[in-house]
Motif scaffolding. Structure first.
Motif, mmCIF file in Angstrom:
data_model
loop_
_atom_site.group_PDB
_atom_site.id
_atom_site.type_symbol
_atom_site.label_atom_id
_atom_site.label_comp_id
_atom_site.label_asym_id
_atom_site.label_seq_id
_atom_site.Cartn_x
_atom_site.Cartn_y
_atom_site.Cartn_z
ATOM 1 N N THR A 163 7.849 -6.028 3.250
ATOM 2 C CA THR A 163 7.704 -4.952 2.280
ATOM 3 C C THR A 163 6.538 -5.260 1.351
ATOM 4 O O THR A 163 6.507 -6.307 0.703
ATOM 5 C CB THR A 163 8.987 -4.772 1.454
ATOM 6 O OG1 THR A 163 10.075 -4.474 2.334
ATOM 7 C CG2 THR A 163 8.824 -3.635 0.452
ATOM 8 N N THR B 262 5.558 1.821 -1.877
ATOM 9 C CA THR B 262 5.703 0.655 -1.012
ATOM 10 C C THR B 262 5.331 1.018 0.419
ATOM 11 O O THR B 262 5.291 2.196 0.787
ATOM 12 C CB THR B 262 7.147 0.122 -1.026
ATOM 13 O OG1 THR B 262 8.030 1.135 -0.497
ATOM 14 C CG2 THR B 262 7.590 -0.247 -2.429
ATOM 15 N N LYS B 263 5.083 0.004 1.208
ATOM 16 C CA LYS B 263 4.806 0.190 2.634
ATOM 17 C C LYS B 263 5.511 -0.919 3.402
ATOM 18 O O LYS B 263 5.469 -2.088 2.999
ATOM 19 C CB LYS B 263 3.312 0.141 2.921
ATOM 20 C CG LYS B 263 2.968 0.391 4.405
ATOM 21 C CD LYS B 263 1.490 0.414 4.627
ATOM 22 C CE LYS B 263 1.150 0.691 6.096
ATOM 23 N NZ LYS B 263 1.595 2.053 6.515
ATOM 24 N N GLN B 264 6.159 -0.551 4.513
ATOM 25 C CA GLN B 264 6.823 -1.554 5.337
ATOM 26 C C GLN B 264 6.049 -1.761 6.636
ATOM 27 O O GLN B 264 5.683 -0.808 7.321
ATOM 28 C CB GLN B 264 8.257 -1.165 5.666
ATOM 29 C CG GLN B 264 8.998 -2.268 6.439
ATOM 30 C CD GLN B 264 10.461 -1.957 6.667
ATOM 31 O OE1 GLN B 264 10.818 -1.250 7.610
ATOM 32 N NE2 GLN B 264 11.312 -2.474 5.805
ATOM 33 N N ASP C 281 3.459 -1.722 12.538
ATOM 34 C CA ASP C 281 4.488 -0.941 11.866
ATOM 35 C C ASP C 281 5.333 -0.207 12.897
ATOM 36 O O ASP C 281 5.117 -0.332 14.118
ATOM 37 C CB ASP C 281 3.886 0.012 10.841
ATOM 38 C CG ASP C 281 2.884 0.992 11.446
ATOM 39 O OD1 ASP C 281 3.024 1.322 12.649
ATOM 40 O OD2 ASP C 281 1.960 1.425 10.735
ATOM 41 N N THR D 186 -4.032 4.079 -4.683
ATOM 42 C CA THR D 186 -3.865 3.855 -3.246
ATOM 43 C C THR D 186 -4.904 2.837 -2.783
ATOM 44 O O THR D 186 -6.085 2.959 -3.095
ATOM 45 C CB THR D 186 -4.035 5.169 -2.472
ATOM 46 O OG1 THR D 186 -2.993 6.073 -2.854
ATOM 47 C CG2 THR D 186 -3.971 4.933 -0.967
ATOM 48 N N SER E 277 -3.601 1.334 4.708
ATOM 49 C CA SER E 277 -3.378 2.106 3.486
ATOM 50 C C SER E 277 -2.058 1.687 2.854
ATOM 51 O O SER E 277 -1.024 1.610 3.534
ATOM 52 C CB SER E 277 -3.371 3.606 3.782
ATOM 53 O OG SER E 277 -3.168 4.355 2.605
ATOM 54 N N ILE E 278 -2.112 1.430 1.539
ATOM 55 C CA ILE E 278 -0.919 1.114 0.754
ATOM 56 C C ILE E 278 -0.813 2.181 -0.328
ATOM 57 O O ILE E 278 -1.731 2.331 -1.136
ATOM 58 C CB ILE E 278 -1.009 -0.285 0.123
ATOM 59 C CG1 ILE E 278 -1.290 -1.344 1.197
ATOM 60 C CG2 ILE E 278 0.256 -0.624 -0.642
ATOM 61 C CD1 ILE E 278 -1.622 -2.715 0.630
#
Length: 411
Positions: free
Chosen positions: A95, A169-171, A136, A104, A163-164
Motif C-alpha cells: 500500500t 492510496t494505491k495498491q 498491480d 498526484t 501514477s499515485i
C-alpha cells in the motif's frame, strides 16, 4: 376440459424437471475433460508450457485471459504483462499512502523495504532475488531497482510507479516464487539518468553560513527549510555561482544523486568550494526524513570561510570501497557567505582513474537522480498471499478442458 388441460401442463412441466438434468448430464459431462495434474497443465513457471497427452489443445485461447495463447507447437505464449500473474507462486500487497500530499505523483520512484532472507531460506524466492517483480491487479508491471540487502531482513527496492493519486492510496503487489526468472532490476528505468538534483536556498544566518564549520551545522541547514531560491536537475557539480539567483551571496546549495560504481575498487571523494562544503553518503537518500535509514557518512569536507582551491587536494578527502554495480546516495552541500562562490566535487579511484569533476561526461550512466516531494508517500508491505491462478478453462472442439493450478490435486 380446462381441468384436463391444466393436468397436461402440469405433467409436461413435471416431466421436464425430470428430463432436463439428465439432458445436462449426458450432453455436457461427455464434453468436460480434466487435464492431468501431474505435469502442470495449469502451471507456468517461465519458459515453455509443455502440453502432455491429455492437453493436446492447440491454437486455442485460454478464456481466463486474452493474453494467454497456446501456439500450434504446444507452447504457452504470454502477451503483455500477464507473466506477473501467471508466472509466480507468491505475492504480497503493498500500500502506497499519499493521503498527506494533495499532488498526484506521476512516474514516481518509491522505496519499498521488505525482508527477503526468510523467503529465500523457505525456498520461496531465488537466492539472488532474481524473481522479484512488481505489478498491480490489472496486470500492469512496474520497473524497479534493488538498491541493497538481498537475502537480508531489510531489502531496499526502488519501484517506479506510473501514477499515485493525490490525497489517496494505491495498491500494488510484489511477486516472487519463479525459479526460472532472472533479474530485471535496472536503475535506468526508475530514475533520471545522468542527472543530479539541485536546490539552492537562502543562508543569511551568520551563525550557520558565516561560516559553516561542521557537519552538524550543515544538517541544521538541511532541516531548517529556508526560503527556496530554485530547484532543478543538472548534469554536473561545478557551479561558480547560484544558478537560481543573480545575487550569489548568502545562499547554500544541496546536490543529491545516486552514484553507481562500474568496478570493484576504492573510490575517493574530494571537494572544492568557496566557502564551506562537504560530501556525505546517505542511507537510502533519507527517504521519508533526513535520518530515516541511519546516520550520514561524511567522506570529504572543507569547512569554514575560505576561497577556492583545487579539487582532490583542498580540504579533507575520503575513500570508500565499492562493489561493481553498488549504488550510494551522495549529498553534496556548499554554503556561501560573501565574495567569490564555487561548488565543485570530484572522484578518483585507486586503480588509476584520475581526479575528475563529477559530471555526465566523466561518469556516464553512473549518475542518477530521483524525484522529491514533501511529504513523501509512505509504503507498507502486507502479508504473503498465494498467487496461483483459479481454474484455467480452454474450449476446443466442442469440449471444455479444465486445468487446475499447482497444488490442487483435482478439479
Amino acid at each position: 376440459m380446462k381441468f384436463m388441460k391444466n393436468i397436461k401442463i402440469f405433467f409436461l412441466f413435471f416431466l421436464s424437471i425430470l428430463i432436463f438434468p439428465l439432458f445436462i448430464f449426458f450432453k455436457f459431462q461427455v464434453g468436460i475433460t480434466f487435464g492431468s495434474t501431474t505435469t502442470g497443465c495449469g502451471e507456468y513457471w517461465g519458459g515453455d508450457w509443455i502440453i502432455n497427452a491429455l492437453c493436446t489443445v492447440q491454437d486455442e485461447t485460454i478464456s481466463v485471459s486474452k493474453n494467454l495463447i497456446i501456439t500450434g507447437t504446444g507452447q504457452l505464449e504470454l502477451k503483455g504483462n500477464t507473466n506477473l500473474i501467471f508466472g509466480f507462486k507468491y505475492r504480497k500487497p503493498i500500500t502506497i499512502n499519499n493521503t498527506a500530499n494533495p499532488n498526484t505523483l506521476t512516474a514516481w520512484p518509491v522505496l519499498v523495504r521488505m525482508s527477503t532472507n526468510d523467503l529465500i531460506s523457505a525456498g520461496k524466492m531465488r537466492s539472488d532475488c532474481g524473481d522479484i517483480r512488481f505489478g498491480d491487479s490489472e496486470g500492469n508491471g512496474y520497473s524497479y531497482w534493488i538498491e541493497s540487502g538481498c537475502n537480508s531482513a531489510d531489502t531496499r527496492i526502488w519501484v517506479n510507479i506510473s501514477s499515485i493519486p493525490g490525497g489517496g492510496t494505491k495498491q500494488i503487489y510484489v511477486f516472487y516464487g519463479n525459479p526460472k526468472a532472472t533479474t530485471v532490476s535496472n536503475p535506468r528505468e526508475v530514475f533520471y539518468v545522468n542527472s543530479i538534483y539541485l536546490e539552492t536556498r537562502d543562508c543569511s544566518d551568520s551563525a550557520l553560513c558565516g561560516y559553516t564549520d561542521s557537519h552538524s551545522e550543515f544538517d541544521s541547514l538541511r532541516i531548517a527549510n529556508r526560503a527556496l531560491h530554485g530547484s532543478g536537475y543538472r548534469n554536473a557539480i561545478n557551479d561558480p555561482w547560484d544558478p537560481f539567483n543573480t545575487n550569489s551571496d548568502y545562499y547554500w546549495s544541496r546536490y543529491r544523486f545516486l552514484f553507481i560504481a562500474n568496478e570493484t575498487t576504492t573510490y575517493c571523494f574530494g571537494t572544492n568550494s568557496d566557502d564551506a562544503s562537504e560530501v556525505t553518503i546517505y542511507p537510502c537518500d533519507g527517504y521519508g526524513g533526513e535520518h530515516s535509514c541511519g546516520e550520514h557518512d561524511v567522506v570529504a569536507y572543507w569547512y569554514g570561510g575560505h576561497g577556492s582551491g583545487t579539487c582532490g587536494s583542498s580540504g579533507t578527502r575520503g575513500c570508500r570501497n565499492l562493489q561493481a554495480g553498488q549504488g550510494v546516495w551522495i549529498d553534496y552541500a556548499q554554503s556561501e557567505w560573501g565574495g567569490g562562490q564555487l561548488s565543485q566535487m570530484c572522484i578518483n579511484t585507486t586503480t588509476g582513474f584520475p581526479w575528475s569533476i563529477v559530471n555526465e561526461a566523466n561518469f556516464p550512466y553512473r549518475l542518477y537522480a530521483r524525484k522529491y516531494t514533501s511529504p513523501e508517500p509512505t509504503v507498507t508491505v502486507g502479508s504473503e498471499q498465494s498467487n496461483l491462478p483459479q481454474y484455467i478453462y480452454i474450449y476446443s472442439g466442442g469440449k471444455l478442458y479444465i486445468y487446475p493450478p499447482a497444488g490442487i490435486n483435482k478439479p
